[in-house]
Every structure is written in structure tokens, then in C-alpha cells.
Design an enzyme around this catalytic site. Structure first.
Site, mmCIF file in Angstrom:
data_model
loop_
_atom_site.group_PDB
_atom_site.id
_atom_site.type_symbol
_atom_site.label_atom_id
_atom_site.label_comp_id
_atom_site.label_asym_id
_atom_site.label_seq_id
_atom_site.Cartn_x
_atom_site.Cartn_y
_atom_site.Cartn_z
ATOM 1 N N GLY A 17 3.588 0.987 -5.494
ATOM 2 C CA GLY A 17 3.004 0.435 -6.420
ATOM 3 C C GLY A 17 4.559 0.519 -7.563
ATOM 4 O O GLY A 17 4.926 0.699 -7.945
ATOM 5 N N GLU B 196 2.840 -4.744 -13.393
ATOM 6 C CA GLU B 196 4.080 -4.707 -13.965
ATOM 7 C C GLU B 196 4.487 -3.179 -14.696
ATOM 8 O O GLU B 196 5.191 -2.627 -15.809
ATOM 9 C CB GLU B 196 4.807 -5.698 -15.003
ATOM 10 C CG GLU B 196 4.554 -7.391 -14.692
ATOM 11 C CD GLU B 196 4.929 -8.231 -14.720
ATOM 12 O OE1 GLU B 196 5.666 -8.264 -15.694
ATOM 13 O OE2 GLU B 196 4.834 -9.445 -14.859
ATOM 14 N N THR C 236 2.499 0.613 -14.715
ATOM 15 C CA THR C 236 1.332 1.138 -15.529
ATOM 16 C C THR C 236 1.842 2.387 -16.594
ATOM 17 O O THR C 236 2.943 1.762 -17.392
ATOM 18 C CB THR C 236 0.568 2.659 -14.823
ATOM 19 O OG1 THR C 236 1.317 3.182 -14.508
ATOM 20 C CG2 THR C 236 -0.290 1.575 -13.025
ATOM 21 N N GLY D 260 -21.497 -7.181 -30.954
ATOM 22 C CA GLY D 260 -23.425 -6.203 -30.202
ATOM 23 C C GLY D 260 -23.573 -6.525 -28.717
ATOM 24 O O GLY D 260 -22.518 -6.739 -28.242
ATOM 25 N N THR E 203 0.598 -12.067 -7.032
ATOM 26 C CA THR E 203 -0.403 -13.013 -7.740
ATOM 27 C C THR E 203 0.271 -14.269 -7.260
ATOM 28 O O THR E 203 1.639 -14.476 -6.767
ATOM 29 C CB THR E 203 0.767 -12.289 -9.333
ATOM 30 O OG1 THR E 203 -0.156 -11.529 -9.573
ATOM 31 C CG2 THR E 203 -0.202 -13.797 -10.099
ATOM 32 N N PRO F 133 1.592 -1.059 -0.332
ATOM 33 C CA PRO F 133 -0.274 0.264 0.288
ATOM 34 C C PRO F 133 1.032 0.947 0.056
ATOM 35 O O PRO F 133 2.289 1.394 0.519
ATOM 36 C CB PRO F 133 -0.751 -0.317 1.369
ATOM 37 C CG PRO F 133 -0.518 -1.679 1.974
ATOM 38 C CD PRO F 133 0.251 -2.335 1.119
ATOM 39 N N GLY F 134 0.842 2.280 -1.307
ATOM 40 C CA GLY F 134 1.247 3.758 -1.214
ATOM 41 C C GLY F 134 2.652 2.549 -1.587
ATOM 42 O O GLY F 134 3.903 4.374 -2.140
#
Ligand SMILES: Cc1cc2nc3c(=O)[nH]c(=O)nc-3n(C[C@H](O)[C@H](O)[C@H](O)COP(=O)(O)OP(=O)(O)OC[C@H]3O[C@@H](n4cnc5c(N)ncnc54)[C@H](O)[C@@H]3O)c2cc1C
Length: 390
Positions: free
Chosen positions: A133, A367, A369, A343, A160, A130-131
Site C-alpha cells: 500500500g 493516495e 498516508t 454537542g 475505488t 495486501p502488503g
């Protein structure tokens, strides 16, 4: 120029077997993978037998020993079906495995790479927090030396294969960043070490059957031999190199998924009718197919060139990011057009393009952005120009 351990003839055989496996064994089970959120055990076993858990691990350590030019050809086949299939063995071959291949000691390679290559060990790459990445240099997980051991404490997220992992390749700060480096080391932490806790499986947008989770490390004690390469100074570099290589692979996966979306679109356009006219006879639909075809061809050419430049050592910075940026954005566009061509049917769960649309969304996020790829490309171009002038 570096040459692969695998002859072209042997590689063509591996590629043909993989293609056969994907098209005859996995594609018919895509709905089962989606509905059950798991890759069935018999497919996992087949993948193990084919060596797919270790295709990018050198033969010396029990893998198939493909180089990156061969890896991307395989990835384009694997991308043709549910991306969960590739994810099952993606971390062993890619981001986690390549840290060991590139930076592990011989003892560490012997201990871990062989069971990873057979699929008996699943390894996860634990960098993101967290914070931290897009900017992993800000990671806060700590590694403190106690006698000859290391004690690791911190929180990782979106990891993962964490729910099935036997080994975590964990990046942790062993000292503050300074002029000598980022202060980040990398450790091999068995999943059953005391203090390792894997959270619940994340509920994701797509890629059903591929699992991620949070992982926490609470005073996890590992011996000195767990420090990758026996050096505190290689962690950040190992992460960056492993991720750069991985970007070429992800770009190839995107091309495979885009090719599938295109093939589904062509088949649908050629047969589905409106007022007795196949929709593929409408020129506006043909234009959509043309844009898809052009994107796939450009992506495939770019991936092959980026892989070649990686293998020769010509460019391991700009080309991987350019390939990932272009191919993952292209796959997003191609999948979007595929839904449009189908469609209302394109919005329905049982139609492959609906799954592809969700599966490929992730490729623009992990990996690195798309924004981070742009920053890498732009900053490297400017730095090179400035170096040439000084
Ligand atoms: C399904 C899944 C699997 C994953 N698997 C793994 C794994 O196995 N191991 C692992 O370590 N991580 C894994 N990740 C983490 C993944 O790599 C990160 O989510 C990704 O790098 C983005 O980081 P973040 O989520 O913190 O977002 P942030 O970095 O907060 O990004 C949010 C937005 O801000 C933008 N942004 C951030 N910094 C900048 C900047 N400097 N300039 C411009 N824009 C910026 C980003 O581009 C993005 O648009 C996984 C993620 C997912 C979703």
C-alpha cells in the site's frame, strides 16, 4: 507558463453550474445517499451531462480540459457535500484517467478516454495489494509475456469504483526491480476480461455511496496494445506522477469539506441556545470557530499555490505532499471541532457534521498516508540540499 484549454470566462460558468448542482441538487439528498449507500441514478445522469466524468480529461479526448488550478476550484465545491459524489467520477478524472492522459498511446486514448469523459466507462486505478500500500514498489501482481499477449495474475484491494468499473488500470510486475527501475508496468484491463473477479463491496467507516472492493486477476490474458504507452518501464513513474497530481486535488476536496463543517458550525453556534444564550456568544465556542476559519483559509491558500506550482512545473514533488498533508489533517481537526460545537447533536446520524467527520477520515489514508507525505517532503528537501552541495 502553461495555459489552460478553458478560458477564465468559460471556467467561471462551469464552476457556477457545479456549485449550483452541489448546493441545490445534492445537499438536499445527502441523507438519502447515506442511508441507501448509493448516489441516486438521476444525480449520476446530471453529473454525466455536466461533463463531470471528464472535467480533467483534455478536450481533444472529449473532456472539459481543466488544468489543475481549475480542478482544485471545482474540487473545493465538490468537497462541500457527500464525498461519494466526487468519488463517482474521481477515478476517471484523477488517478486512473491521468495515467492514460500522461502516458497512453494515441490509440489507447482514443479507445478509452472519450467514453470515460462522457461517463459511459468508469475506470478504476488498481495499485494497492495486501502488503503493498504505502510501498507499492513491493507489489506482487505479475504480468508475463506469452507470444504477443500479456498474462496477468494477482490480487488488488480497496479499489475505488471496482464494483461499477468497466476498465481497470492495473499495475503489475513484468520483471524484478533492478538498477534500471522498479520493473512495474501498467495495463488496461477490461472488467469483463476472463479471469477478472470483483469481490463484495467493502463495508467502510464513511463515504457511503462510494464503493471499494478487492479485485483478483487470475491468468487474465490481454493483448500487447493493453500495455500503457507500449513500454514496460513507465508503470511506476505513471503511478507516482498520477498520485502526486491527485494529492493536490484531494487537498482541495479536504478544504471544501472543512468549509462545509465550518459553515455548519457557524450556523449552529449562531442559533442553538443554552439558557437562552446562543452558544456562539460564549468565547470558548468563538475560539473553536476561529481555529476552524484559520485552518480553512490556510488550506485554501496552500492548495491554490500547490496547484499553481504544478501547472507551471515549478514543484511537482514537495508542494503536492505538503498540500495533502496540511489540508487533510486540517479537515480532520475542523470536522472534530464541528462535532464538538454541535454537542450531543454532533454525534447523531442525521447531522451533516457527523458524516463529514467520518468522510474526511479517509483523506489522511489514501493516495499516500500522512506519514508517507512527510517522508516525501523530508526526503526531497534533503536530497535537493545534498545535490546542491555536490
Ligand atoms: C476507501 C479506500 C479507497 C481506496 N482506493 C484505492 C484505489 O482506488 N486504488 C488503489 O490502488 N488503492 C486504493 N486505496 C488504498 C490506499 O491507497 C492504501 O490503503 C494506503 O496507501 C495505505 O496503504 P495500506 O492500507 O497498505 O497501509 P500501510 O501501508 O500498511 O500503512 C499502515 C500504517 O503504517 C504507516 N507506514 C507504512 N509505511 C511506512 C513507512 N515507510 N514509514 C512510516 N510509516 C509507514 C502508514 O502511514 C500507516 O499509518 C484505497 C483505500 C481505501 C481505504
Amino acid at each position: 507558463m502553461a495555459t489552460s484549454e478553458v478560458s477564465d470566462e468559460d471556467f467561471q460558468e462551469i464552476l457556477a453550474q457545479t456549485r449550483h448542482f452541489v448546493r441545490t441538487a445534492v445537499i438536499p439528498r445527502e441523507q438519502e445517499i447515506l442511508a441507501g449507500d448509493r448516489v441516486p441514478d438521476d444525480l449520476r445522469e446530471q453529473a454525466k451531462k455536466m461533463g463531470l466524468f471528464g472535467y480533467a480529461i483534455p478536450q481533444e479526448w472529449g473532456g472539459l480540459g481543466l488544468d489543475l488550478s481549475q480542478d482544485v476550484e471545482l474540487a473545493m465545491e465538490l468537497g462541500y457535500t457527500s464525498l461519494a459524489l466526487r468519488s463517482m467520477f474521481g477515478t476517471n478524472n484523477g488517478i486512473a484517467g491521468q495515467v492514460l492522459v500522461g502516458f497512453g498511446t494515441d490509440e489507447q486514448k482514443a479507445r478509452w478516454l472519450e467514453p470515460m469523459a462522457t461517463g459511459d466507462v468508469v475506470a478504476s486505478f488498481a495499485l494497492t495489494e495486501p502488503g503493498a500500500g504505502s510501498n507499492p514498489s513491493g507489489l506482487r501482481t505479475k504480468a508475463v509475456r506469452q507470444d504477443s499477449d500479456w498474462v496477468i495474475t494477482g490480487q488488488k484491494r480497496f479499489i475505488t469504483n471496482a464494483p461499477t468499473a468497466d476498465l481497470f488500470v492495473v499495475f503489475a510486475r513484468s520483471r524484478p526491480a533492478d538498477a534500471d527501475g522498479a520493473g512495474i508496468a501498467v495495463f488496461l484491463v477490461p472488467a469483463d476480461a476472463a479471469g477478472v473477479q470483483v469481490g463484495a463491496k467493502d463495508a467502510k467507516m464513511g463515504q457511503e455511496g462510494a464503493w471499494t472492493a478487492d479485485v483478483s486477476f487470475d491468468d487474465v490474458r490481454v493483448p500487447a496494445e493493453a500495455l500503457v504507452g507500449g513500454s514496460e518501464d513507465i508503470g511506476y513513474r505513471a503511478a507516482m506522477i498520477s498520485l502526486a497530481r491527485g494529492r493536490v486535488h484531494i487537498a482541495a476536496l479536504a478544504v471544501g469539506a472543512a468549509q462545509r463543517a465550518l459553515d455548519e458550525s457557524v450556523a449552529y453556534a449562531a442559533t442553538a441556545t443554552q439558557g437562552d444564550t446562543p452558544i456562539g456568544n460564549f468565547q470558548l465556542v468563538q475560539a473553536m470557530l476561529a481555529d476552524q476559519q484559520t485552518g480553512v483559509m490556510a488550506g485554501r491558500a496552500l492548495v491554490r499555490d500547490a496547484a499553481r506550482q504544478w501547472v507551471t512545473g515549478e514543484d511537482r514533488r514537495v508542494a503536492p505532499s505538503a498540500a495533502k498533508l496540511f489540508c487533510t489533517e486540517m479537515a480532520g481537526d475542523v470536522a472534530d471541532i464541528a462535532v464538538q460545537i454541535h454537542g450531543g447533536s454532533g454525534y447523531m446520524r442525521e447531522v451533516p457534521v457527523e458524516r463529514i467527520y467520518r468522510d474526511v477520515r479517509l483523506l489522511r489514508l489514501y493516495e499516500g498516508t500522512s506519514e508517507i507525505q512527510r517522508l516525501i517532503i523530508g526526503s526531497n528537501l534533503v536530497k535537493t540540499a545534498q545535490k546542491e552541495r555536490s
